[in-house]
Design an enzyme around this catalytic site. Structure first.
Site, PDB file in Angstrom:
ATOM      1  N   ARG A 143      13.028  -9.333  12.106  1.00 48.15           N
ATOM      2  CA  ARG A 143      12.408  -8.511  13.147  1.00 48.15           C
ATOM      3  C   ARG A 143      11.281  -9.286  13.813  1.00 48.15           C
ATOM      4  NH1 ARG A 143      11.953  -2.885  10.015  1.00 48.15           N
ATOM      5  NH2 ARG A 143      10.328  -4.026   8.989  1.00 48.15           N
TER       6      ARG A 143
ATOM      7  N   ARG B 140      -1.500  -9.345  13.083  1.00 47.26           N
ATOM      8  CA  ARG B 140      -1.717  -8.054  12.409  1.00 47.26           C
ATOM      9  C   ARG B 140      -2.727  -8.187  11.280  1.00 47.26           C
ATOM     10  NH1 ARG B 140       3.989  -6.526  10.609  1.00 47.26           N
ATOM     11  NH2 ARG B 140       3.061  -4.715   9.601  1.00 47.26           N
TER      12      ARG B 140
ATOM     13  N   LYS C 296       0.815  -1.220   0.000  1.00 46.41           N
ATOM     14  CA  LYS C 296       0.000   0.000   0.000  1.00 46.41           C
ATOM     15  C   LYS C 296       0.853   1.276   0.000  1.00 46.41           C
ATOM     16  CE  LYS C 296      -1.848   0.593   3.968  1.00 46.41           C
ATOM     17  NZ  LYS C 296      -1.237   1.686   4.731  1.00 46.41           N
TER      18      LYS C 296
ATOM     19  N   ARG D  92      11.444 -11.495   5.068  1.00 42.92           N
ATOM     20  CA  ARG D  92      12.144 -10.208   5.168  1.00 42.92           C
ATOM     21  C   ARG D  92      13.250 -10.292   6.231  1.00 42.92           C
ATOM     22  NH1 ARG D  92       8.445  -4.930   5.364  1.00 42.92           N
ATOM     23  NH2 ARG D  92       7.916  -5.592   7.469  1.00 42.92           N
TER      24      ARG D  92
ATOM     25  N   ARG E 224      -8.769   4.321   9.446  1.00 42.37           N
ATOM     26  CA  ARG E 224      -8.482   2.960   9.858  1.00 42.37           C
ATOM     27  C   ARG E 224      -9.749   2.257  10.356  1.00 42.37           C
ATOM     28  NH1 ARG E 224      -3.306   1.075  10.314  1.00 42.37           N
ATOM     29  NH2 ARG E 224      -2.136   2.986  10.316  1.00 42.37           N
TER      30      ARG E 224
END
Ligand SMILES: [Zn+2]
Length: 216
Positions: free
Chosen positions: A155, A166, A13, A122, A88
């Site tokens: 991370r 999430r 996004k 990642r 949101r």
């Protein structure tokens, strides 16, 4: 053109909002960036946000709206905007509707499996913060940063458990928002189910759809 970009974490996004904005001549507005700016400059709003976050709470709608209203006073939004990361919640969207119109809502739809693969692969350099991806942007030497030789780590945010969490929060919060804008006929779905599609391939599809949008 007044646009909102919606998309789950890992949908790209922010990347697309950043690229579409200059292409249509409007600023990209990320409420997250504005928060960080206020925190950095230790403004009144920054102090408020800091104490709210330190207590472990989410920034309440009224503070978010204050920031958004403030941002809409600037001259650069005369030709429109792209909001990224706002609204949101349904409540925020309803409040937003009272202060400005919206021409379209770009909804980036990426299958969950692709998002999970992308985020769990990642890796970030411990030393310089450079981002790599063990599937799509491999470092030259495994586990080592190309730029500074630092150690590459995953991370906490990028572990499967946190990502699932999430994504679930996103779905729960955003579905009512998508329904709300769909009823108004504003949603443009951009489905990206090719894990290897580069932003350069997806971007023209978004711009093409925006050509047909009537601005208010
Ligand atoms: Zn590094």
């Amino acid at each position: 053109m007044k646009l909102i970009f919606l998309g789950a974490p890992g949908s790209g996004k922010g990347t697309y909002a950043t690229r579409v904005a200059p292409a249509i001549g409007v600023p990209q507005i990320s409420t997250g960036d504005i928060f960080r700016e206020h925190l950095k400059n230790n403004t009144e709003i920054g102090k408020k946000i800091k104490s709210i976050m330190e207590s472990g709470n989410l920034v309440p709608d009224e503070v978010v709206m204050e920031i958004v209203k403030d941002r809409l006073k600037k001259d650069d939004v005369k030709k429109g905007f792209i909001f990224d990361g706002f609204p949101r919640t349904l409540e925020q969207a309803e409040e937003f509707g009272k202060i400005t119109s919206v021409d379209a809502v770009v909804n980036l739809v990426v299958p969950e499996k692709i998002i999970i693969d992308r985020l769990t692969s990642r890796r970030v350099c411990e030393k310089c913060g450079s981002i790599f991806n063990i599937m799509s942007m491999k470092p030259k030497e495994e586990g080592k940063c190309d730029k500074c030789g630092g150690k590459l780590i995953q991370r906490k945010d990028d572990t499967l458990e946190v990502i699932m969490d999430r994504l679930n929060v996103y779905k729960k919060q955003t579905q009512p928002l998508i329904d709300y804008y769909r009823k108004k006929g504003l949603i443009i779905d951009i489905v990206n189910d090719n894990p290897n599609a580069s932003p350069e391939q997806v971007l023209p599809r978004i711009l093409e759809k925006l050509k047909n949008i009537q601005t208010k």
